[in-house]
Design an enzyme around this catalytic site. Structure first.
Site, PDB file in Angstrom:
ATOM      1  N   SER A   1       6.031   7.535  -0.035  1.00 33.33           N
ATOM      2  CA  SER A   1       5.304   6.876  -1.111  1.00 33.33           C
ATOM      3  C   SER A   1       3.911   6.454  -0.661  1.00 33.33           C
ATOM      4  O   SER A   1       2.934   6.573  -1.420  1.00 33.33           O
ATOM      5  CB  SER A   1       6.098   5.655  -1.593  1.00 33.33           C
ATOM      6  OG  SER A   1       5.462   5.027  -2.683  1.00 33.33           O
TER       7      SER A   1
ATOM      8  N   LEU B   1       0.824  -1.217   0.000  1.00 36.46           N
ATOM      9  CA  LEU B   1       0.000   0.000   0.000  1.00 36.46           C
ATOM     10  C   LEU B   1       0.854   1.261   0.000  1.00 36.46           C
ATOM     11  O   LEU B   1       0.545   2.246   0.661  1.00 36.46           O
ATOM     12  CB  LEU B   1      -0.971   0.020   1.191  1.00 36.46           C
ATOM     13  CG  LEU B   1      -2.034  -1.086   1.224  1.00 36.46           C
ATOM     14  CD1 LEU B   1      -2.868  -0.990   2.488  1.00 36.46           C
ATOM     15  CD2 LEU B   1      -2.933  -1.032  -0.005  1.00 36.46           C
ATOM     16  N   CYS B   2       1.955   1.210  -0.742  1.00 33.78           N
ATOM     17  CA  CYS B   2       2.836   2.379  -0.837  1.00 33.78           C
ATOM     18  C   CYS B   2       3.242   2.625  -2.288  1.00 33.78           C
ATOM     19  O   CYS B   2       4.401   2.920  -2.582  1.00 33.78           O
ATOM     20  CB  CYS B   2       4.057   2.220   0.058  1.00 33.78           C
ATOM     21  SG  CYS B   2       4.945   0.665  -0.097  1.00 33.78           S
ATOM     22  N   GLY B   3       2.271   2.460  -3.188  1.00 34.32           N
ATOM     23  CA  GLY B   3       2.523   2.751  -4.591  1.00 34.32           C
ATOM     24  C   GLY B   3       3.544   1.792  -5.202  1.00 34.32           C
ATOM     25  O   GLY B   3       3.563   0.596  -4.913  1.00 34.32           O
TER      26      GLY B   3
END
Length: 294
Positions: free
Chosen positions: A249, A90-92
């Protein structure tokens, strides 16, 4: 056409998702401030330490008594790549970018006839790289469940690398991680750890390799303590850089997800209103038609 009930349920579901992404964005922003300050504070010391050891390595290169942590084994046949990624998603594209960079580095080295071994720090990197490079894995390190990564954790990774070097498992060690540039940009970086990178320019050589060092106490005692310490410092710096980049991110990813959820809610609400209006119009036509028939 979807029913009014189905549209209401979907709108409520997207609203709930938006609340979650907003909360995750706020948490990531709060963590980012601390992580960024730690990463930026660690840079000068780590860079100066690496530069000094590079100068020492240039001064003693070719010496049979030079420490292997400083000058390596004298060969460049086997490479150990230590890849630092995050424990969570869940950080791109944060984890994907550094994992792809590591994969490209593996392909580049193998094309040059080198043997490559992999050590991953972080679950996401291990999961990505194992899809194609499982046979190259020698070790995996995970800090899942830890609220904060400390210097002792980096020292543990450095000890594993030192042990592998003493056992003759590799000749050259490179550290691959995401260098924190700013909140929206993290740069995949490969840093050589063993042997220490030598000065590249004439100015660096003049100020480093030709410098005269005096040791107190003995040279062996200082290097025996300094070289493992430097390895731990470089790994710790990479962990801090990666941690700051991960939060930056994630904050951007959650911000984008929140905006997308808002746009979806607008579209669904418009569709809901149109459907509701169409149903009302249809009912009115039926009533009018029935009254006229009577």
């Amino acid at each position: 056409m979807a029913s009014l009930k189905a549209l209401r349920l979907r709108i409520n579901s997207v609203k709930s998702t938006r609340k979650i992404t907003q909360a995750m964005k706020m948490v990531a922003a709060a963590k980012l401030r601390r992580a960024q300050s730690q990463a930026e504070a660690a840079r000068p010391y780590a860079e100066r330490m690496a530069r000094m050891l590079g100068a020492l390595g240039a001064a003693v290169v070719g010496s049979p008594d030079a420490p292997r942590l400083l000058v390596g084994t004298g060969s460049e046949k086997t490479y150990l790549l230590v890849v630092v990624t995050a424990e969570r998603g869940l950080c791109g594209a944060f984890n994907t970018n550094v994992a792809r960079f590591a994969r490209s580095r593996v392909r580049e080295l193998e094309a040059a006839g080198k043997t490559v071994k992999l050590m991953t720090v972080g679950r996401k990197g291990a999961a990505f790289l194992k899809r194609e490079l499982a046979s190259r894995f020698t070790a995996e390190v995970s800090f899942a469940g830890q609220k904060r990564i400390g210097f002792e954790d980096a020292a543990g990774v450095a000890t594993m690398v030192t042990t592998m070097l003493a056992d003759g498992d590799f000749d050259v060690c490179e550290l691959i991680y995401n260098r924190f540039k700013n909140v929206i940009s993290q740069v995949p970086t490969a840093q050589r750890l063993i042997p220490a990178p030598l000065p590249e320019t004439a100015e660096e050589a003049a100020s480093g390799a030709q410098a005269l060092y005096e040791y107190e106490p003995a040279e062996e005692e200082i290097l025996a303590a300094l070289l493992p310490q430097n390895l731990s410092i470089q790994v710790y710096r990479a962990l801090l850089e990666s941690g700051a980049g991960e939060q930056g991110s994630r904050m951007n990813a959650m911000d984008n997800a929140t905006r997308n959820a808002g746009e979806m809610i607008k579209k669904l609400t418009l569709n809901y209103n149109r459907t509701r209006q169409a149903n009302i119009t249809s009912e009115l036509i039926e009533i009018i038609s029935g009254a006229e028939a009577v």
